[in-house]
Design an enzyme around this catalytic site. Structure first.
Site, PDB file in Angstrom:
ATOM      1  N   ASP A 169      16.575 -62.026  31.119  1.00 17.52           N
ATOM      2  CA  ASP A 169      15.207 -61.206  31.023  1.00 17.52           C
ATOM      3  C   ASP A 169      14.142 -62.401  31.284  1.00 17.52           C
ATOM      4  O   ASP A 169      14.239 -63.371  31.429  1.00 17.52           O
ATOM      5  CB  ASP A 169      15.032 -60.864  29.493  1.00 17.52           C
ATOM      6  CG  ASP A 169      13.779 -59.816  29.385  1.00 17.52           C
ATOM      7  OD1 ASP A 169      13.289 -59.452  30.271  1.00 17.52           O
ATOM      8  OD2 ASP A 169      13.706 -59.428  28.185  1.00 17.52           O
ATOM      9  N   LYS A 170      12.817 -61.904  31.081  1.00 21.64           N
ATOM     10  CA  LYS A 170      11.904 -62.600  31.484  1.00 21.64           C
ATOM     11  C   LYS A 170      10.642 -62.297  30.717  1.00 21.64           C
ATOM     12  O   LYS A 170      10.522 -61.030  30.202  1.00 21.64           O
ATOM     13  CB  LYS A 170      11.277 -62.363  33.011  1.00 21.64           C
ATOM     14  CG  LYS A 170       9.863 -62.653  33.448  1.00 21.64           C
ATOM     15  CD  LYS A 170       8.965 -61.530  33.376  1.00 21.64           C
ATOM     16  CE  LYS A 170       7.532 -61.743  33.877  1.00 21.64           C
ATOM     17  NZ  LYS A 170       6.701 -60.519  33.498  1.00 21.64           N
ATOM     18  N   HIS A 171       9.712 -63.189  30.265  1.00 17.96           N
ATOM     19  CA  HIS A 171       8.477 -62.845  29.282  1.00 17.96           C
ATOM     20  C   HIS A 171       7.357 -63.445  30.072  1.00 17.96           C
ATOM     21  O   HIS A 171       7.496 -64.621  30.437  1.00 17.96           O
ATOM     22  CB  HIS A 171       8.743 -63.407  27.968  1.00 17.96           C
ATOM     23  CG  HIS A 171       7.581 -63.057  27.177  1.00 17.96           C
ATOM     24  ND1 HIS A 171       7.320 -61.756  26.483  1.00 17.96           N
ATOM     25  CD2 HIS A 171       6.626 -63.830  26.719  1.00 17.96           C
ATOM     26  CE1 HIS A 171       6.048 -62.043  25.784  1.00 17.96           C
ATOM     27  NE2 HIS A 171       5.683 -63.077  25.994  1.00 17.96           N
ATOM     28  N   SER A 172       6.256 -62.759  30.059  1.00 16.98           N
ATOM     29  CA  SER A 172       4.938 -63.349  30.718  1.00 16.98           C
ATOM     30  C   SER A 172       3.989 -63.487  29.119  1.00 16.98           C
ATOM     31  O   SER A 172       3.971 -62.527  28.423  1.00 16.98           O
ATOM     32  CB  SER A 172       4.314 -62.534  31.548  1.00 16.98           C
ATOM     33  OG  SER A 172       2.883 -62.840  31.831  1.00 16.98           O
ATOM     34  N   THR A 230       2.801 -54.146  29.919  1.00 17.66           N
ATOM     35  CA  THR A 230       3.827 -53.545  30.816  1.00 17.66           C
ATOM     36  C   THR A 230       4.080 -52.038  30.455  1.00 17.66           C
ATOM     37  O   THR A 230       4.321 -51.070  31.454  1.00 17.66           O
ATOM     38  CB  THR A 230       5.075 -54.517  30.894  1.00 17.66           C
ATOM     39  OG1 THR A 230       4.956 -55.720  31.390  1.00 17.66           O
ATOM     40  CG2 THR A 230       6.506 -53.505  31.587  1.00 17.66           C
ATOM     41  N   ARG A 265      -1.142 -61.061  10.923  1.00 15.92           N
ATOM     42  CA  ARG A 265      -1.778 -62.086  11.688  1.00 15.92           C
ATOM     43  C   ARG A 265      -3.080 -61.644  12.348  1.00 15.92           C
ATOM     44  O   ARG A 265      -4.142 -62.503  12.500  1.00 15.92           O
ATOM     45  CB  ARG A 265      -0.789 -62.794  12.723  1.00 15.92           C
ATOM     46  CG  ARG A 265       0.223 -63.951  12.233  1.00 15.92           C
ATOM     47  CD  ARG A 265       1.406 -63.999  13.257  1.00 15.92           C
ATOM     48  NE  ARG A 265       0.660 -64.659  14.317  1.00 15.92           N
ATOM     49  CZ  ARG A 265       1.381 -64.100  15.537  1.00 15.92           C
ATOM     50  NH1 ARG A 265       2.114 -63.709  15.842  1.00 15.92           N
ATOM     51  NH2 ARG A 265       0.785 -65.111  16.694  1.00 15.92           N
ATOM     52  N   SER A 323       7.271 -65.038  17.285  1.00 17.53           N
ATOM     53  CA  SER A 323       7.229 -63.665  17.496  1.00 17.53           C
ATOM     54  C   SER A 323       7.668 -63.285  18.878  1.00 17.53           C
ATOM     55  O   SER A 323       8.239 -62.252  19.035  1.00 17.53           O
ATOM     56  CB  SER A 323       5.619 -63.462  17.722  1.00 17.53           C
ATOM     57  OG  SER A 323       5.269 -62.030  17.891  1.00 17.53           O
ATOM     58  N   LYS A 378      11.858 -61.180  19.285  1.00 19.69           N
ATOM     59  CA  LYS A 378      12.047 -59.910  19.909  1.00 19.69           C
ATOM     60  C   LYS A 378      13.099 -59.817  21.028  1.00 19.69           C
ATOM     61  O   LYS A 378      14.054 -59.177  21.405  1.00 19.69           O
ATOM     62  CB  LYS A 378      10.889 -59.236  20.206  1.00 19.69           C
ATOM     63  CG  LYS A 378       9.966 -58.767  19.256  1.00 19.69           C
ATOM     64  CD  LYS A 378       8.609 -57.969  19.699  1.00 19.69           C
ATOM     65  CE  LYS A 378       7.666 -58.613  20.241  1.00 19.69           C
ATOM     66  NZ  LYS A 378       7.115 -59.733  19.473  1.00 19.69           N
ATOM     67  N   LYS A 379      12.807 -61.118  21.940  1.00 12.74           N
ATOM     68  CA  LYS A 379      13.590 -61.343  23.017  1.00 12.74           C
ATOM     69  C   LYS A 379      14.835 -61.615  22.799  1.00 12.74           C
ATOM     70  O   LYS A 379      15.958 -61.033  23.468  1.00 12.74           O
ATOM     71  CB  LYS A 379      12.999 -62.264  23.972  1.00 12.74           C
ATOM     72  CG  LYS A 379      11.645 -61.942  24.694  1.00 12.74           C
ATOM     73  CD  LYS A 379      11.961 -60.759  25.620  1.00 12.74           C
ATOM     74  CE  LYS A 379      10.752 -60.588  26.627  1.00 12.74           C
ATOM     75  NZ  LYS A 379      11.034 -59.406  27.576  1.00 12.74           N
TER      76      LYS A 379
END
Length: 436
Positions: A79-82, A119, A167, A182, A186-187
């Protein structure tokens, strides 16, 4: 064990062990921890910070507060996260490209946050597309197609959902420790074998300078690796929108033009190949990142990636003919307004966050969680850094639901661009690579 004693220890600078962090995360998930206690915990972390070991422990605890997916597939789960930007539609290109290369991508994504587009909001511009599905369906579609981009179900990292909401109203969003936990909880709940991170820096990013971006990138990489997930990060430029559009359906158009080869956006192609190359190398599907980037480029140019994208759209409720008929399937705004430059010059600086806020003002994002998003509005044909724009020539096209909205957005666009007689130094897309 109780919440008040854990908070007191954190307040006094004492280290918490995994058992205490696990108890607190479960308390967030099941309601044993009150909102006031959650806010106090977040403020103590913001003010005092935590150790690297505590950050890993908190991330694991939040991951384990709900369901953690388990896979039995013939390829790696990647996977990827930005960290978010304007015109950042990479996920929609990268997920199917990775799937075309033999990876499996259960991409749990989010909606827009502040001035940055989400997204899920982009995908929601596609009629019928379901962004919310149960975890077992996510696994089934990922196994069948190779990729699925959806939101987190209620049983994925529920401790994070609770702490994030607290938060947001207690002035503790900016904590790198809490941001890290955070994002990664999730990832990692998706059962990933490897993760690549896209940490944005510049006028359109949450991190405005390189030092802050590097601190966040290192925290994310160290914590993910500490939690058992192979991870690298690229720090990438967000001093201007990544593509020439900002707005949900308009960015999907950029995605489809790139996937189909009808109008490739070079920056979108290059960032996708760079991030995908890293992911394939981590997952053992390429010898190194350069070889992986070449595989991603081949998946894009051959049409394999767009076929995967079409399968994913259809499996998640979108049109079965989307890749053939996408221009007819996406919503269009009734008003299109050209924003002309008052004076000529070279685009020397762009307030990219201001452009993102202008999209929100048009209705393309949310000021409150309950706001409805208009998928058709935003900007297209945005001028880029270094472009020579003559007086009266366009800086952008505004897509709006009314003439009044378009005129207000045009004022924001002109204010966001600074023109100069001299060409600026345009930063490279990939600024740094963080391995640990």
């Amino acid at each position: 064990m109780d919440a008040s004693s854990i908070i007191a220890r954190l307040r006094d600078g004492e280290a918490l062990n995994d058992e205490e962090l696990g108890w607190f995360a479960q308390g967030l998930a099941n309601g044993a921890v009150s909102d006031a206690q959650a806010g106090a915990f977040a403020m103590a972390v913001l003010l005092n910070g935590v150790t690297k070991a505590e950050r890993v422990g908190l991330t694991r605890a939040m991951r384990d507060s709900g369901k953690v997916l388990d896979w039995n597939l013939p390829g790696p789960v990647l996977d990827k996260h930005s960290t978010g930007g304007v015109g950042d539609c990479v996920s929609l290109v990268l997920a199917p490209a990775l799937a075309a290369c033999g990876a499996y991508v259960p991409m749990i994504s989010g909606r827009g946050l502040g001035h940055t587009g989400g997204t899920l909001d982009k995908l929601a511009a596609i009629p019928g597309y379901r962004t919310s599905i149960p975890a077992d369906e996510l696994q089934a579609i990922t196994g069948r197609v190779g990729c699925a981009i959806v939101g987190a179900s209620d049983d994925i990292a529920p401790a994070d959902r609770r702490l994030y909401a607290v938060r947001d109203v207690t002035g503790t969003v900016e904590s790198i420790d809490l941001i890290t936990a955070s994002i990664l909880s999730k990832k990692l709940a998706a059962g990933l074998e490897a993760l690549v991170l896209d940490v944005k820096v510049g006028s359109g990013a949450f991190m405005k300078d390189m030092e802050d971006a590097e601190d966040l990138a290192r925290a994310l990489v160290e914590t993910a690796q500490g939690a058992g997930c192979m991870t690298t990060a690229l720090i990438t430029d967000m001093s201007q929108p990544l593509v020439g559009a900002a707005g949900n359906a308009l960015e999907v158009i950029e995605v489809m033009e790139t996937l189909t080869g009808t109008g490739v956006t070079p920056a979108l192609w290059d960032i996708t190949c760079a991030l995908g190359g890293e992911a394939l190398a981590l997952g053992g599907l390429a010898e190194d990142a350069d070889a992986g980037a070449q595989r991603i480029a081949k998946a894009l140019s051959s049409g394999e990636a767009v076929l995967k994208f079409g399968e994913m759209i259809a499996d998640l409720g979108g049109p079965s003919d989307f890749i053939e008929r996408w221009p007819d399937r996406l919503p269009a705004a009734p008003v299109v307004y050209e924003v002309a430059a008052d004076a000529g010059g070279v685009v020397a600086k762009i307030d990219t966050a201001a452009l993102g806020r202008a999209v929100v003002a048009l209705g393309g994002g949310r000021r409150r969680e309950s706001d409805r998003v208009n998928p058709s509005v935003g900007f297209s044909e945005l001028a880029a850094l270094g472009d020579d724009v003559g007086a009266g020539q366009p800086l952008a096209l505004v897509h709006a639901s009314s003439e009044a909205d378009a005129e207000a957005a045009a004022v924001a666009v002109r204010a966001a661009f600074r023109l100069s007689p001299e060409k600026p130094d345009v930063p490279p897309l990939v600024l740094r690579r963080i391995l640990r």
